[in-house]
Enzyme design. Structure first.
Site, PDB file in Angstrom:
ATOM      1  N   HIS A  13     -21.585 108.474  26.106  1.00  0.00           N
ATOM      2  CA  HIS A  13     -20.381 107.720  25.794  1.00  0.00           C
ATOM      3  C   HIS A  13     -20.161 106.966  26.993  1.00  0.00           C
ATOM      4  O   HIS A  13     -20.576 106.888  28.144  1.00  0.00           O
ATOM      5  CB  HIS A  13     -19.210 108.661  25.619  1.00  0.00           C
ATOM      6  CG  HIS A  13     -19.005 109.544  26.798  1.00  0.00           C
ATOM      7  ND1 HIS A  13     -18.103 108.959  27.726  1.00  0.00           N
ATOM      8  CD2 HIS A  13     -19.043 110.872  26.897  1.00  0.00           C
ATOM      9  CE1 HIS A  13     -17.930 109.928  28.756  1.00  0.00           C
ATOM     10  NE2 HIS A  13     -18.242 111.363  28.201  1.00  0.00           N
TER      11      HIS A  13
ATOM     12  N   CYS B 191     -21.486 115.646  29.907  1.00  0.00           N
ATOM     13  CA  CYS B 191     -21.863 114.489  28.997  1.00  0.00           C
ATOM     14  C   CYS B 191     -22.734 113.439  29.811  1.00  0.00           C
ATOM     15  O   CYS B 191     -23.044 113.601  31.157  1.00  0.00           O
ATOM     16  CB  CYS B 191     -20.493 113.942  28.575  1.00  0.00           C
ATOM     17  SG  CYS B 191     -19.697 114.733  27.151  1.00  0.00           S
TER      18      CYS B 191
END
Length: 421
Positions: free
Chosen positions: A325, A343
């Site tokens: 992301h 992440c």
């Protein structure tokens, strides 16, 4: 000389002068052999234990065809149901009795064709038609994912409405679940648990493949209490082979299309204590906006690690919250340090490009991290982290011994809800 040989000899009679005598056969006319005669109706010479008119057969009871006339033998029997499936059977050596050797399908109709021969060699024929009682309990199967186009890493799933535990029943289920692809590939089912199967090829699916998934289990006996239900077939396709390989030690993601590099992106991955999982993951979903909060993954609000952030261009790769992301707050570390909670973060522009480039089923692989390897089944699609030999051991049809075959779920570890951003 057999009948075929006689025919070949007679065909050449125009080249030879032949004197016909009484009882001889002219060229092109029937030679009078019994097998060339129209088959007679064998109803009076053969008996069948099937149900009477208007009744239905118990699918658990075998059917039998018996030659009652001492002068008649059975030469062949075929039994086919409305799905085009042949019922297995066995003919006794003396040709006097044929019986089915597997259970009949429930809730269907059969056509039984019997061929006979009498003492003079004349052929006989007889046809029976009957139905079977419906099953009392059906095993329903749902295939996944939904019809559409996916990446080359997308496994196929089969969800069962009831558990199937013993090996023989599982083997019957697997034989009835058919996966065909063009181009053709070698693949296998894996029993994730008693009600869930995954299917994948030995290698990734070919790019641009078409995949047809269907069940041939309608009416088939699976256990003493279960028969197969009708199942909606599934058609899938694959797009380009997209692979995103993140080297956590080099802080770089390399994206390839059909083997050619199309982008190299500076990234940041999980910091010590929150290391990103190594191994192959598969894109699960794409969410343009996600609100990420630390407490949803076990971080206490107000702690030094807590967070509450608006996140854009989020591509999900695990159900526990690992994404690729946009992370504009960490641009100073992207390409040089790992500072996330698990992440893979990148610039907003790169994240949008990645979001628009990948689809569900595409490959996202992480190497060089100090994190654990992605588990196979409990946190997304980590199926590719089992090598082919281990994958085959999850199939009831695999020829390994029972002791060598892991119980369903042996390779499944409980997913940790790891804090990630």
């Amino acid at each position: 000389m057999n009948h075929t040989q006689r025919i070949r000899t007679v065909v050449n009679c125009t080249l030879v002068v032949v004197t016909l005598v009484a009882g001889a056969t002219a060229c092109g006319e029937p030679d009078g052999h019994q097998l060339s005669l129209k088959p007679y109706d064998a109803a009076d010479a053969v008996s069948f234990n099937g149900p009477g008119k208007g009744a239905k057969a118990d699918p658990d009871k075998p059917i039998e065809v018996t030659a009652e006339d001492d002068d008649v033998t059975i030469t062949d029997v075929t039994a086919v149901d409305t799905e085009g499936r042949h019922l297995a059977g066995e003919l006794d050596a003396d040709g006097k009795r044929w019986h089915s050797t597997t259970a009949l399908a429930a809730g269907t109709r059969y056509t039984v064709k019997v061929a006979t021969e009498n003492g003079d060699g004349a052929p006989g024929t007889l046809t029976y038609d009957f139905g079977t009682n419906a099953a009392k309990k059906l095993l329903k199967i749902s295939f996944g994912p939904q019809a559409g186009t996916y990446g080359v890493g997308q496994p196929i799933t089969a969800e069962l409405s009831a558990p199937v535990t013993d090996r023989a029943s599982r083997a019957t289920v697997e034989r009835g679940l058919q996966v065909r692809s063009t181009p053709a590939v070698t693949g296998s089912w894996y029993w994730v648990d008693d009600k869930t199967l995954h299917y994948r090829p030995k290698e990734y699916w070919p790019a641009g493949a078409s995949i047809d998934v269907r069940s041939n289990l309608k009416g088939i006996k699976l256990t003493d209490a279960l028969h197969g239900a009708a199942t909606k077939p599934l058609k899938l396709a694959t797009g380009d082979r997209i692979e995103a390989i993140t080297d956590a030690s080099e802080h770089t993601m390399t994206v390839m299309r059909n083997g050619e590099v199309i982008n190299t992106i500076p990234v940041t991955t999980g910091k010590p204590g929150f290391d990103t999982r190594n191994g192959v993951k598969v894109v699960l979903a794409k969410e343009q906006f996600v609100r990420m909060r630390g407490e949803t993954v076990g971080i206490a609000a107000g702690s030094s690690e807590s967070y509450d952030l608006p996140v854009y261009w989020a591509t999900r790769v695990t159900w526990s919250g690992e994404y690729v992301h946009a992370a504009p707050w960490s641009t100073g570390s992207q390409g040089s340090a790992n500072v996330s909670h698990g992440c893979t973060g990148m610039s907003t522009a790169d994240a949008e490009w990645f979001f628009e480039t990948v689809r569900e089923g595409d490959i996202v692989k992480v190497v060089g991290s100090d994190g654990e390897t992605m588990t196979p089944f409990d946190n997304g699609f980590g199926d590719w982290n089992l090598d082919w030999e281990a994958w085959q051991k999850g199939s009831a049809l695999h020829r390994a011994t029972q002791d060598a075959t892991p119980d369903a779920g042996t390779d499944v570890r409980t997913a940790r809800l790891r804090p990630q951003v």
